[in-house]
Design a protein around this motif. Structure first.
Motif, PDB file in Angstrom:
ATOM      1  N   MET A  78      28.569  25.172 -15.296  1.00 34.71           N
ATOM      2  CA  MET A  78      29.990  25.380 -15.436  1.00 34.71           C
ATOM      3  C   MET A  78      30.646  24.092 -15.901  1.00 34.71           C
ATOM      4  O   MET A  78      30.343  23.029 -15.388  1.00 34.71           O
ATOM      5  CB  MET A  78      30.619  25.728 -14.087  1.00 34.71           C
ATOM      6  CG  MET A  78      30.717  27.168 -13.817  1.00 34.71           C
ATOM      7  SD  MET A  78      31.718  27.404 -12.332  1.00 34.71           S
ATOM      8  CE  MET A  78      31.043  28.927 -11.852  1.00 34.71           C
ATOM      9  N   ASP A  79      31.601  24.250 -16.810  1.00 32.81           N
ATOM     10  CA  ASP A  79      32.332  23.068 -17.257  1.00 32.81           C
ATOM     11  C   ASP A  79      33.644  22.953 -16.484  1.00 32.81           C
ATOM     12  O   ASP A  79      34.008  23.837 -15.698  1.00 32.81           O
ATOM     13  CB  ASP A  79      32.559  23.087 -18.774  1.00 32.81           C
ATOM     14  CG  ASP A  79      33.433  24.238 -19.242  1.00 32.81           C
ATOM     15  OD1 ASP A  79      34.037  24.919 -18.394  1.00 32.81           O
ATOM     16  OD2 ASP A  79      33.519  24.440 -20.468  1.00 32.81           O
ATOM     17  N   GLU A  80      34.372  21.850 -16.690  1.00 35.05           N
ATOM     18  CA  GLU A  80      35.613  21.593 -15.958  1.00 35.05           C
ATOM     19  C   GLU A  80      36.667  22.663 -16.200  1.00 35.05           C
ATOM     20  O   GLU A  80      37.355  23.093 -15.279  1.00 35.05           O
ATOM     21  CB  GLU A  80      36.191  20.235 -16.390  1.00 35.05           C
ATOM     22  CG  GLU A  80      35.922  19.136 -15.402  1.00 35.05           C
ATOM     23  CD  GLU A  80      36.576  17.842 -15.862  1.00 35.05           C
ATOM     24  OE1 GLU A  80      37.814  17.793 -15.914  1.00 35.05           O
ATOM     25  OE2 GLU A  80      35.828  16.902 -16.149  1.00 35.05           O
ATOM     26  N   GLU A  81      36.818  23.108 -17.429  1.00 30.70           N
ATOM     27  CA  GLU A  81      37.830  24.103 -17.768  1.00 30.70           C
ATOM     28  C   GLU A  81      37.552  25.434 -17.066  1.00 30.70           C
ATOM     29  O   GLU A  81      38.450  26.065 -16.512  1.00 30.70           O
ATOM     30  CB  GLU A  81      37.876  24.306 -19.287  1.00 30.70           C
ATOM     31  CG  GLU A  81      39.020  25.193 -19.735  1.00 30.70           C
ATOM     32  CD  GLU A  81      39.103  25.296 -21.241  1.00 30.70           C
ATOM     33  OE1 GLU A  81      39.322  26.428 -21.703  1.00 30.70           O
ATOM     34  OE2 GLU A  81      38.934  24.277 -21.941  1.00 30.70           O
ATOM     35  N   GLU A  82      36.307  25.851 -17.041  1.00 32.13           N
ATOM     36  CA  GLU A  82      35.941  27.102 -16.390  1.00 32.13           C
ATOM     37  C   GLU A  82      36.146  26.995 -14.881  1.00 32.13           C
ATOM     38  O   GLU A  82      36.667  27.927 -14.241  1.00 32.13           O
ATOM     39  CB  GLU A  82      34.480  27.447 -16.705  1.00 32.13           C
ATOM     40  CG  GLU A  82      34.075  28.823 -16.234  1.00 32.13           C
ATOM     41  CD  GLU A  82      32.639  29.169 -16.612  1.00 32.13           C
ATOM     42  OE1 GLU A  82      32.305  30.353 -16.511  1.00 32.13           O
ATOM     43  OE2 GLU A  82      31.860  28.271 -16.990  1.00 32.13           O
ATOM     44  N   THR A  83      35.797  25.873 -14.301  1.00 33.44           N
ATOM     45  CA  THR A  83      35.998  25.655 -12.869  1.00 33.44           C
ATOM     46  C   THR A  83      37.484  25.697 -12.526  1.00 33.44           C
ATOM     47  O   THR A  83      37.895  26.345 -11.553  1.00 33.44           O
ATOM     48  CB  THR A  83      35.398  24.301 -12.430  1.00 33.44           C
ATOM     49  OG1 THR A  83      34.008  24.298 -12.740  1.00 33.44           O
ATOM     50  CG2 THR A  83      35.583  24.075 -10.945  1.00 33.44           C
ATOM     51  N   ALA A  84      38.317  25.023 -13.317  1.00 37.93           N
ATOM     52  CA  ALA A  84      39.763  25.011 -13.084  1.00 37.93           C
ATOM     53  C   ALA A  84      40.334  26.420 -13.155  1.00 37.93           C
ATOM     54  O   ALA A  84      41.203  26.804 -12.366  1.00 37.93           O
ATOM     55  CB  ALA A  84      40.450  24.099 -14.089  1.00 37.93           C
ATOM     56  N   GLN A  85      39.860  27.216 -14.092  1.00 40.16           N
ATOM     57  CA  GLN A  85      40.346  28.582 -14.238  1.00 40.16           C
ATOM     58  C   GLN A  85      39.946  29.441 -13.032  1.00 40.16           C
ATOM     59  O   GLN A  85      40.719  30.259 -12.559  1.00 40.16           O
ATOM     60  CB  GLN A  85      39.796  29.182 -15.526  1.00 40.16           C
ATOM     61  CG  GLN A  85      40.467  30.487 -15.892  1.00 40.16           C
ATOM     62  CD  GLN A  85      40.032  30.973 -17.269  1.00 40.16           C
ATOM     63  OE1 GLN A  85      38.957  30.625 -17.746  1.00 40.16           O
ATOM     64  NE2 GLN A  85      40.869  31.773 -17.884  1.00 40.16           N
ATOM     65  N   GLN A 132      42.176  28.481  -9.788  1.00 43.45           N
ATOM     66  CA  GLN A 132      43.638  28.436  -9.867  1.00 43.45           C
ATOM     67  C   GLN A 132      44.247  29.352  -8.814  1.00 43.45           C
ATOM     68  O   GLN A 132      43.620  30.302  -8.350  1.00 43.45           O
ATOM     69  CB  GLN A 132      44.116  28.796 -11.270  1.00 43.45           C
ATOM     70  CG  GLN A 132      43.912  30.230 -11.681  1.00 43.45           C
ATOM     71  CD  GLN A 132      44.436  30.477 -13.078  1.00 43.45           C
ATOM     72  OE1 GLN A 132      45.456  29.935 -13.449  1.00 43.45           O
ATOM     73  NE2 GLN A 132      43.727  31.272 -13.847  1.00 43.45           N
TER      74      GLN A 132
END
Length: 133
Positions: free
Chosen positions: A1-8, A11
């Motif tokens: 998992m990348d940072e953007e996917e984790t943040a999404q 949320q």
């Protein structure tokens, strides 16, 4: 998992967005009956926490001594268990006055319900339905 996917994925469930625009005002002030049915009646229909029960002429007669202005002042500021504006924070003084007149007149009073102010710009206000007797 990348940072953007984790943040999404983590949320919040809901978001609050504030804008500079104020909410649109309602087309016309509510009638006394509408305000009583939506706010005041919760306590005044049953006499909750010492609220004078709508239709109890004796309980309201004592309040008539304060006059309409005095009763509206109490409704605007709150008294005892009643919060300011009966808890209807969005109510205008005109709407509160109309509600007080409606309840008082159902309880032996003979107050005149105030009319809505004329709209700005010189336009004529829409005609209101005559009060029921």
């Amino acid at each position: 998992m990348d940072e953007e996917e984790t943040a999404q994925l983590i949320q919040p469930v809901a978001k609050v967005e504030l804008s500079g625009a104020a909410p649109a005002a309602s087309a016309a002030p509510r009638t006394g009956e509408q305000v009583v049915n939506s706010v005041c009646g919760a306590c005044h229909n049953a006499g909750v926490a010492g609220a004078p029960k709508t239709g109890d002429n004796a309980a309201w007669a004592v309040r008539f001594k304060d006059g309409l202005d005095g009763m509206v002042k109490i409704a605007m500021e709150g008294k005892g268990a009643m919060p300011p504006k009966g808890g209807g924070a969005d109510l205008t003084e005109l709407e509160i006055t109309r509600a007080v007149v409606f309840m008082a007149n159902k309880s032996g009073g003979s107050f005149k319900e105030p009319a809505a102010p004329a709209p700005a710009g010189g336009e004529s206000a829409p005609a209101e339905a005559p009060a029921k007797s």
